[in-house]
Scaffold this motif. Structure first.
Motif, PDB file in Angstrom:
ATOM      1  N   MET A 360       0.828  -1.202   0.000  1.00  0.00           N
ATOM      2  CA  MET A 360       0.000   0.000   0.000  1.00  0.00           C
ATOM      3  C   MET A 360       0.866   1.258   0.000  1.00  0.00           C
ATOM      4  O   MET A 360       0.585   2.229  -0.725  1.00  0.00           O
ATOM      5  N   GLY A 361       1.918   1.250   0.802  1.00  0.00           N
ATOM      6  CA  GLY A 361       2.814   2.401   0.823  1.00  0.00           C
ATOM      7  C   GLY A 361       3.476   2.638  -0.527  1.00  0.00           C
ATOM      8  O   GLY A 361       3.636   3.779  -0.961  1.00  0.00           O
ATOM      9  N   GLU A 362       3.851   1.550  -1.225  1.00  0.00           N
ATOM     10  CA  GLU A 362       4.468   1.695  -2.542  1.00  0.00           C
ATOM     11  C   GLU A 362       3.483   2.270  -3.552  1.00  0.00           C
ATOM     12  O   GLU A 362       3.848   3.119  -4.376  1.00  0.00           O
ATOM     13  N   ARG A 363       2.241   1.820  -3.507  1.00  0.00           N
ATOM     14  CA  ARG A 363       1.239   2.353  -4.437  1.00  0.00           C
ATOM     15  C   ARG A 363       1.053   3.861  -4.236  1.00  0.00           C
ATOM     16  O   ARG A 363       0.974   4.625  -5.211  1.00  0.00           O
ATOM     17  N   VAL A 364       0.973   4.277  -2.995  1.00  0.00           N
ATOM     18  CA  VAL A 364       0.763   5.696  -2.715  1.00  0.00           C
ATOM     19  C   VAL A 364       1.997   6.507  -3.114  1.00  0.00           C
ATOM     20  O   VAL A 364       1.888   7.605  -3.674  1.00  0.00           O
ATOM     21  N   ALA A 365       3.192   5.962  -2.842  1.00  0.00           N
ATOM     22  CA  ALA A 365       4.423   6.681  -3.191  1.00  0.00           C
ATOM     23  C   ALA A 365       4.555   6.872  -4.699  1.00  0.00           C
ATOM     24  O   ALA A 365       5.047   7.911  -5.156  1.00  0.00           O
ATOM     25  N   LEU A 366       4.118   5.896  -5.489  1.00  0.00           N
ATOM     26  CA  LEU A 366       4.193   6.020  -6.938  1.00  0.00           C
ATOM     27  C   LEU A 366       3.320   7.157  -7.457  1.00  0.00           C
ATOM     28  O   LEU A 366       3.581   7.710  -8.529  1.00  0.00           O
ATOM     29  N   LEU A 367       2.282   7.515  -6.710  1.00  0.00           N
ATOM     30  CA  LEU A 367       1.389   8.604  -7.115  1.00  0.00           C
ATOM     31  C   LEU A 367       1.682   9.898  -6.365  1.00  0.00           C
ATOM     32  O   LEU A 367       0.877  10.833  -6.426  1.00  0.00           O
ATOM     33  N   ASP A 368       2.798   9.942  -5.640  1.00  0.00           N
ATOM     34  CA  ASP A 368       3.194  11.139  -4.875  1.00  0.00           C
ATOM     35  C   ASP A 368       2.138  11.508  -3.831  1.00  0.00           C
ATOM     36  O   ASP A 368       1.857  12.691  -3.602  1.00  0.00           O
ATOM     37  N   GLY A 369       1.563  10.504  -3.195  1.00  0.00           N
ATOM     38  CA  GLY A 369       0.555  10.745  -2.167  1.00  0.00           C
ATOM     39  C   GLY A 369       1.111  10.599  -0.769  1.00  0.00           C
ATOM     40  O   GLY A 369       2.330  10.531  -0.562  1.00  0.00           O
ATOM     41  N   GLU A 370       0.192  10.548   0.198  1.00  0.00           N
ATOM     42  CA  GLU A 370       0.567  10.411   1.609  1.00  0.00           C
ATOM     43  C   GLU A 370      -0.091   9.149   2.162  1.00  0.00           C
ATOM     44  O   GLU A 370      -1.250   8.851   1.846  1.00  0.00           O
ATOM     45  N   PHE A 371       0.657   8.419   3.000  1.00  0.00           N
ATOM     46  CA  PHE A 371       0.140   7.163   3.534  1.00  0.00           C
ATOM     47  C   PHE A 371       0.571   7.017   4.987  1.00  0.00           C
ATOM     48  O   PHE A 371       1.709   7.336   5.345  1.00  0.00           O
ATOM     49  N   GLU A 372      -0.367   6.548   5.799  1.00  0.00           N
ATOM     50  CA  GLU A 372      -0.055   6.239   7.193  1.00  0.00           C
ATOM     51  C   GLU A 372      -0.982   5.131   7.666  1.00  0.00           C
ATOM     52  O   GLU A 372      -2.132   5.026   7.230  1.00  0.00           O
ATOM     53  N   ALA A 373      -0.475   4.304   8.556  1.00  0.00           N
ATOM     54  CA  ALA A 373      -1.257   3.199   9.112  1.00  0.00           C
ATOM     55  C   ALA A 373      -0.770   2.951  10.531  1.00  0.00           C
ATOM     56  O   ALA A 373       0.439   2.925  10.793  1.00  0.00           O
ATOM     57  N   GLY A 374      -1.725   2.780  11.449  1.00  0.00           N
ATOM     58  CA  GLY A 374      -1.365   2.524  12.826  1.00  0.00           C
ATOM     59  C   GLY A 374      -2.546   2.712  13.760  1.00  0.00           C
ATOM     60  O   GLY A 374      -3.654   3.064  13.328  1.00  0.00           O
ATOM     61  N   PRO A 375      -2.320   2.494  15.042  1.00  0.00           N
ATOM     62  CA  PRO A 375      -3.413   2.670  16.018  1.00  0.00           C
ATOM     63  C   PRO A 375      -3.844   4.126  16.099  1.00  0.00           C
ATOM     64  O   PRO A 375      -3.043   5.047  15.936  1.00  0.00           O
ATOM     65  N   ALA A 376      -5.127   4.339  16.358  1.00  0.00           N
ATOM     66  CA  ALA A 376      -5.695   5.685  16.504  1.00  0.00           C
ATOM     67  C   ALA A 376      -6.889   5.614  17.427  1.00  0.00           C
ATOM     68  O   ALA A 376      -7.530   4.560  17.582  1.00  0.00           O
ATOM     69  N   ALA A 377      -7.201   6.752  18.055  1.00  0.00           N
ATOM     70  CA  ALA A 377      -8.359   6.824  18.942  1.00  0.00           C
ATOM     71  C   ALA A 377      -9.620   6.985  18.098  1.00  0.00           C
ATOM     72  O   ALA A 377      -9.656   7.766  17.141  1.00  0.00           O
TER      73      ALA A 377
END
Length: 398
Positions: A360-377
């Motif tokens: 998923m991070g590679e797909r977003v990087a190829l389109l010059d986007g932003e990506f984050e994944a992790g715990p959240a409230a």
């Protein structure tokens, strides 16, 4: 600083020096001098000049400027004692070698200096002799020093141009090989992402339901699990065949298969509901994309991100809501969010490789986007959230 001795003379230098020495000795014994001595010096000094010039020839490649300096002084001695053709011929070769093998800065000056000396020699001869025949002396100076100097300069330019062309060809070949390797690596990464995203969900459902079929003794539950297993096996096999068909497809043979779009997110949610087999999971979609169509690469990347996030939720998420949100943010960017309940369970319901988040991070990087994944409230407690923001350029919109 220690004195550096010249390198060992090459084969050509030895051959020229030996030939010049043999020819000079023959001419001297036959008494064939070019001109009478200019000074009252013994004739045997012409043999000394011949030997010194042969020594200068041995330095033509290893120390060309030293050979030129020694050869110039030796030529003056030879002219004063009645010159030999062999000595003069070897001197022209010394001038040629000094331009061809000498330092670039000095080699560029030698032809100019030779021209100046030829002109000065001509003027001096005309001023002293005051006869038209004096012009022949200037012509002799030109043949003796200017002609070999310019010949060496021409050969050196061609040699340097050939060397530069060879280096440029090697550089081009190296860059082409690097581009080919990068293209192969990029294509392998793309194939790995597609294969993982298309098949991982089906295999995860098969793993979960096969575990349920083995652990539950109810015939009806086992039958439902086997039905889901068959459906996912058939769908996974179809996806594999489609991918293999794309890989085997020849360029220009036919139109490529249509890429999945965000209109199929409902089908992904339905598939996740069947795979999880737990009523406590609630899969919902919040679609606020609007009516403006998106470019195909953006649609494909967003679809795969949702697909992989739902697969991870089926394998790892705690029972609770699983929400997929699609929205347009500032400057037309597409935001993709998938959130699920996050808790400490006994372990994943199906094994994972950890390649999903990387893909998923590679797909977003190829389109010059932003990506984050992790715990959240979240409103219902702690959540696991995947968020990607994909830029949409107006000129790329269909």
């Amino acid at each position: 600083m220690p004195l550096r001795l010249p390198a060992r003379p090459d084969r050509d230098a030895v051959l020229i020096a030996a030939t010049g020495l043999a020819g000079g000795l023959v001419l001297w014994f036959l008494g064939l001098h070019n001109s009478p001595p200019l000074a009252a010096l013994p004739g045997w000094l012409s043999l000394v000049a011949l030997g010194i010039m042969c020594g200068a020839e041995l330095l033509r490649r290893s120390a060309p400027l030293t050979a030129l300096a020694v050869g110039t002084l030796t030529l003056a001695l030879d002219l004063c004692t009645g010159s030999l053709v062999a000595t003069i011929a070897m001197y022209t070769d010394v001038v040629y070698a000094a331009v061809l093998y000498g330092r670039p800065s000095v080699a560029r000056r030698i032809p100019r200096i030779a021209e100046v000396l030829s002109v000065l020699g001509t003027l001096l001869a005309v001023a002293v002799l005051r006869k038209p025949e004096a012009l022949l002396i200037g012509f002799g100076f030109g043949v003796l020093i200017a002609a070999p100097a310019w010949t060496g300069a021409s050969v050196r330019r061609h040699r340097d141009a050939a060397r530069a062309a060879r280096l440029e060809a090697e550089r081009t070949a190296l860059l082409a090989e690097m581009d080919r390797r990068e293209a192969v690596v990029a294509e392998r990464a793309r194939m790995a992402r597609e294969l993982h995203d298309m098949v991982a969900g089906h295999l995860s459902a098969i793993a979960i339901h096969s575990t349920a079929a083995l652990s539950i003794g109810e015939p009806r539950a086992s039958e439902e699990a086997l039905t889901v297993i068959r459906e996912n096996s058939v769908q996974g096999l179809a996806e594999m065949r489609r991918l293999i068909g794309l890989l085997r497809q020849e360029s220009g043979a036919e139109e490529p298969a249509a890429a999945p779009r965000l209109d199929g997110v409902d089908a992904l949610l339905a598939h996740a509901r069947k795979a999880v087999r737990d009523d406590r999971f609630r899969f919902t979609l919040d679609d606020a994309r609007g009516l403006v169509p998106l470019p195909a690469p953006i649609e494909l990347a967003a679809y795969r991100i949702v697909q992989e996030s739902l697969t991870n939720a089926v394998k790892h998420a705690a029972p609770g809501p699983v929400t997929v949100r699609l929205a347009r943010e500032g400057r037309g960017r597409l935001a993709v969010e998938v959130s699920s309940a996050f808790g400490d369970g006994p372990g994943p319901r199906a094994p994972g490789s950890g390649a999903g988040l990387v893909g998923m991070g590679e797909r977003v990087a190829l389109l010059d986007g932003e990506f984050e994944a992790g715990p959240a409230a979240g409103p219902d407690g702690k959540q696991w959230q995947v968020r990607a923001v994909l830029p949409v350029r107006e000129e790329e919109s269909p």
